[in-house]
Design an enzyme around this catalytic site. Structure first.
Site, short mmCIF file in Angstrom:
data_model
loop_
_atom_site.label_atom_id
_atom_site.label_comp_id
_atom_site.label_asym_id
_atom_site.label_seq_id
_atom_site.Cartn_x
_atom_site.Cartn_y
_atom_site.Cartn_z
CE LYS A 1 -1.32 -1.17 4.18
NZ LYS A 1 -1.94 0.11 3.74
CD GLU B 1 -12.56 -10.83 4.82
OE1 GLU B 1 -12.70 -10.80 3.58
OE2 GLU B 1 -13.50 -10.62 5.61
CG ASP C 1 -5.30 5.08 -5.02
OD1 ASP C 1 -5.37 5.33 -6.25
OD2 ASP C 1 -4.34 4.50 -4.50
N GLY D 1 3.18 0.72 3.32
CA GLY D 1 3.87 -0.48 3.75
C GLY D 1 3.52 -1.70 2.93
CD GLU E 1 -4.11 -1.80 -10.25
OE1 GLU E 1 -3.46 -1.80 -11.32
OE2 GLU E 1 -5.18 -1.14 -10.12
CB VAL F 1 -0.23 -6.33 2.48
CG1 VAL F 1 -1.31 -7.18 3.16
CG2 VAL F 1 -0.62 -4.85 2.51
N GLY G 1 0.83 -1.19 0.00
CA GLY G 1 0.00 0.00 0.00
C GLY G 1 0.86 1.23 0.00
NE ARG G 2 0.23 8.55 0.55
CZ ARG G 2 -0.30 9.65 1.07
NH1 ARG G 2 -1.49 9.60 1.65
NH2 ARG G 2 0.34 10.80 1.01
#
Length: 288
Positions: A53, A101, A148, A36, A152, A38, A33-34
């Site tokens: 994350k 989840e 966003d 970090g 994805e 996952v 993600g922006r």
């Protein structure tokens, strides 16, 4: 905590438990993600799978700090069948961890690329768009913007349902915003122009995503970001024959240059193209 519908997972959802990363077995990286990476992980006691994350504290600049905690705060608010639930978060000296989840089928983009023609049928596309619209409507009613929305950032669970994820750009919709955010191919014209914008940027993104799920690529794609931006500002779209008239009608209603003219999300879910390909299940007490 781990996968809400399983009775045996109740032990892993102890609300007062102080969690540590040692409570989990970390597996492979399944996304980023922006802020970090996952990982898929297994909670040792229940042996249930989650997504974690990992955000390095050392990588968080002063400018990023508020947005990192805003992402966690906003994500924790939502309880909706088409939003990935945030179960808990904790930290140690090095990292911040958010536990969510685990969506076993990966992102909508990955699922799309695995299709025979690298795009979805109308039935599947309508299902996913309706479910994401439902999730966005839930967010907007609580006065938050995702900013966003793209394949994805939509995950597909083991039941084949879409779940909105990655709230790294999410913010309050109480006031209008300025400045770049999100992904260039999905940016609304007002974002590119530096104008004030509101929740309607998510509706624009939903229109771009509808086109992409049906065609296999975005309507404004280009090798140069500047060309992509020019196409967006001109709303220059070439519709291939695979996009049928009703789907085209919906896309054009979502990708409106004037934000106030974009189709409201409740009307998206009841659009003739959606209703002819997907029977939306009414939510009762937050469950399907």
């Amino acid at each position: 905590m781990i996968q809400e519908r399983n009775e045996e997972n109740k032990n892993a959802r102890e609300p007062d438990k102080i969690w540590r990363i040692e409570d989990f077995k970390l597996g492979q990286v399944i996304g980023s993600g922006r802020f970090g990476k996952v990982y898929v992980a297994q909670e040792k006691k229940s042996e249930c799978f989650v997504a974690i994350k990992v955000i390095s504290k050392a990588s968080i600049t002063d400018d990023m700090r508020d947005q990192v905690f805003l992402e966690i705060t906003i994500h924790s608010i939502f309880k909706h069948p088409h939003i990935i639930p945030l179960y808990t978060f904790f930290h140690n000296e090095q990292n911040i961890f958010t536990v969510m989840e685990y969506a076993s089928s990966n992102s909508l983009h990955t699922v799309m690329r695995a299709q025979k023609f690298k795009r979805f049928s109308e039935d599947l596309a309508a299902k996913y768009i309706c479910q994401v619209a439902d999730a966005l409507h839930h967010m907007h009613c609580r006065r938050y913007i995702h900013r966003d929305v793209k394949p994805e950032n939509v995950l597909v669970d083991d039941r084949g349902n879409a779940k909105l994820a990655d709230f790294g750009w999410a913010t309050s919709a109480v006031r209008k915003h300025h400045g770049y955010c999100g992904t260039t191919d999905y940016m609304a014209p007002e974002v590119i122009q530096g104008k004030a914008y509101n929740h309607s940027v998510d509706i624009w993104c939903l229109g771009v995503m509808t086109f992409e799920l049906l065609v296999g690529w975005g309507p404004f794609r280009s090798s140069k970001p500047t060309t992509t931006q020019e196409k967006i500002l001109e709303r220059k779209i070439n519709f291939p024959q695979v996009v049928k008239p009703n789907a085209k009608h919906l896309i054009l209603k979502l990708i409106e240059i004037n934000p106030s003219k974009r189709l409201p999300l409740l009307r998206v879910m009841n659009h003739k193209w959606i209703k002819s390909h997907y029977e939306r299940k009414v939510l009762l007490n937050g469950a399907l």
